[in-house]
Motif scaffolding. Structure first.
Motif, short mmCIF file in Angstrom:
data_model
loop_
_atom_site.label_atom_id
_atom_site.label_comp_id
_atom_site.label_asym_id
_atom_site.label_seq_id
_atom_site.Cartn_x
_atom_site.Cartn_y
_atom_site.Cartn_z
N ARG A 48 2.61 30.90 57.06
CA ARG A 48 2.67 32.36 57.25
C ARG A 48 1.79 33.09 56.24
O ARG A 48 1.24 34.15 56.53
N LYS A 49 1.69 32.56 55.03
CA LYS A 49 0.90 33.21 53.99
C LYS A 49 -0.60 33.06 54.21
O LYS A 49 -1.38 33.78 53.61
N ASP A 107 6.47 28.58 55.41
CA ASP A 107 6.19 29.69 54.49
C ASP A 107 4.71 29.72 54.11
O ASP A 107 4.08 30.78 54.13
#
Length: 160
Positions: A119-120, A116
């Motif tokens: 991806r950010k 996560d």
């Protein structure tokens, strides 16, 4: 623009800590001339969870809590892009010129950075194809931040 490094684990006293402190101080000295605020370090405690997924999730939660709003995230990941020093400096200069509030560099623990958080990241970088201990990645990042500052100011430290 503030530069913030959020890293899982602590650098203990010794040569690694001394080298990290040296590059951080060097960046702070040159960074002020370029409009950067001091380089901040946040050390996140390594998770003691038994399974890998829980450790990564625990560390990601602690890292996320330390990320200020309105931040550009840079994920350091062994599967990231190999970015040369001049390109890295150009990213920092552009973000500064675009009035980005914070550039946050994320260094995961021994199990890596959560998918996560990867991806950010606006940028996902690696320091070559080899796997490096996260303590060494921190030192290499601090050196690259200092090198980027010298490139932006036209200092002869970077000769390539």
């Amino acid at each position: 623009m503030r530069l913030i490094v959020i890293a899982v684990g602590r650098l203990k006293q010794g040569p690694e800590r001394e080298l990290a402190d040296r590059y951080q101080k060097r960046f702070d000295d040159i960074g002020r001339k370029l409009g950067f605020r001091n380089l901040e370090m946040h050390e996140i405690t390594e998770s003691r969870a038994r399974d890998t997924a829980t450790r990564i999730a625990d560390e990601a939660a602690a890292m996320s809590a330390a990320i200020p709003e309105k931040s550009v995230l840079v994920a350091l990941d062994e599967r990231g892009d190999n970015v040369d020093s001049s390109t890295f400096a150009a990213h920092l200069g552009r973000w500064r010129d675009e009035s980005v509030m914070n550039a946050v560099f994320l260094i995961g623990g021994a199990d890596g950075l959560s998918p996560d958080l990867q991806r950010k990241g606006r940028l996902r970088i690696a320091f070559g194809a080899a796997t490096w201990p996260h303590q060494m990645v921190r030192i290499m990042l601090l050196e690259q931040l200092y090198r980027a500052g010298t490139i932006l100011v036209g200092h002869p430290y970077h000769r390539a």
